[in-house]
Design an enzyme around this catalytic site. Structure first.
Site, PDB file in Angstrom:
ATOM      1  N   LYS A 220       0.847  -1.211   0.000  1.00  0.00           N
ATOM      2  CA  LYS A 220       0.000   0.000   0.000  1.00  0.00           C
ATOM      3  C   LYS A 220       0.874   1.250   0.000  1.00  0.00           C
ATOM      4  CE  LYS A 220      -3.849  -2.282   2.354  1.00  0.00           C
ATOM      5  NZ  LYS A 220      -4.555  -2.573   3.616  1.00  0.00           N
TER       6      LYS A 220
ATOM      7  N   GLN B 259      -4.431  -1.311   9.979  1.00  0.00           N
ATOM      8  CA  GLN B 259      -4.384  -2.636   9.354  1.00  0.00           C
ATOM      9  C   GLN B 259      -4.969  -3.680  10.308  1.00  0.00           C
ATOM     10  OE1 GLN B 259      -3.559  -3.155   6.184  1.00  0.00           O
ATOM     11  NE2 GLN B 259      -3.866  -5.351   6.290  1.00  0.00           N
TER      12      GLN B 259
ATOM     13  N   ASP C 159     -11.035   3.208   4.709  1.00  0.00           N
ATOM     14  CA  ASP C 159     -11.337   1.779   4.634  1.00  0.00           C
ATOM     15  C   ASP C 159     -12.842   1.526   4.596  1.00  0.00           C
ATOM     16  OD1 ASP C 159      -9.369  -0.215   4.472  1.00  0.00           O
ATOM     17  OD2 ASP C 159      -8.681   0.155   6.524  1.00  0.00           O
TER      18      ASP C 159
END
Ligand code: GUN
Length: 290
Positions: A54, A98, A121
């Site tokens: 990412k 994460q 997200d």
């Protein structure tokens, strides 16, 4: 036997970055560099790989990103304080924690603490709720990327039976909503299967489109599908082998058998994975524009 069409997320993601370049240019002209803060807790090897790919993409596109690496024994309080600091930091338009987090940390509590406007997200309950009522703000990256692959290859879900396997908040649940929502390209008839579904093959055999997001290598086999089904493989599993790395990546689909019978299929790697990252960039650009 006819070959199936390979649905290349690598190719689709390249066109996403092309489309984004004007939007990024316009932001840079206004001295706004889209910024993403990434929080990585612990040493999970898969999470480390995901975070690295990412941030590598953000760096390549000359966007701003910083990774906050924290040891696995960190307290919830320290993590909440970091989120609060990042919420207030105007250099970051997006915040990504994460997952999974270590067991002693309440993931819900951490996600709830992220400012919904920075939740690129799309995991915050406010964003999940907006999606479920058909007024999405940030759509979770993997399901959004799947929809973009289908759109790119002009796969219309209307009139089709979609079977989703897996009900996670990251993929299964949101993709079940996106595929069935009443909009152009969607409007499918979706069945959501999960670990509590008896005889899952009775559902998958009737499916026109199967989306597997279980994290079980080779779960979907040739015997579980009908001919010419479209298969989206979300799994990225490490299986040990004799290679230099000591492992290889495989999906949730038993490739040999299923790819011979399906009309179209996403590969692993190079399928859904690159799209997750492209959608993260897109969501972060959107957050910066807002
Ligand atoms: N873990 C697996 N997939 C994801 C994702 O898309 N976002 C975050 N934050 N964690 C993940």
């Amino acid at each position: 036997m006819s070959e199936s069409l390979i649905l290349s997320g690598k190719e689709v993601s390249a066109s996403v970055y092309d489309d984004l370049s004007d939007r990024i240019g316009a932001l840079l002209d206004n001295d706004i560099i889209p910024g993403l803060a990434v929080v990585l807790v612990g040493e999970d090897p898969a999470s480390q790989v995901y975070v690295r790919s990412k941030t590598r993409t953000f760096n390549k596109l000359k966007l701003h990103t910083k990774t906050y690496k924290l040891p696995s024994n960190i307290t919830e309080k320290i993590l909440l304080d970091l989120i609060s600091k990042l919420n207030q930091d105007s250099n970051f338009h997006g915040i990504l924690v994460q997952l999974p987090l270590p067991k002693h940390i309440g993931s819900d509590k951490i996600i709830n603490a992220i400012l919904p406007q920075k939740d690129v997200d799309g995991f915050h309950p406010e964003n999940a709720g907006l999606l479920s009522i058909g007024r999405p703000r940030f759509i979770p990256c993997t399901p959004k990327g799947i929809m973009r692959i289908l759109e790119h290859y002009q796969i219309i879900l209307e009139g089709k039976h979609v079977v989703v396997i897996g009900r996670s908040n990251i993929v299964g649940r949101p993709i079940s909503i996106l595929t069935s929502i009443k909009t152009e390209g969607a409007n499918g008839t979706t069945t959501l299967c999960h670990s509590g579904t008896p005889q899952i093959e009775t559902h998958t055999r009737k499916a026109d489109v199967i989306i597997v997001a279980l994290g079980v290598p080779g779960f979907l086999t040739n015997e579980m599908i009908k001919k010419d089904v479209i298969v989206i493989d979300v799994g990225i599993n490490r299986v040990e082998d004799d290679s230099e790395k000591g492992y290889r990546l495989v999906g949730d689909v038993e490739w040999e058998g299923v790819s011979r019978k399906a009309s179209a299929i996403t590969p692993v790697p190079g399928g859904v994975g690159p799209m997750t990252i492209a959608m993260l960039v897109e969501n972060t650009v959107e957050a910066a524009e807002n």
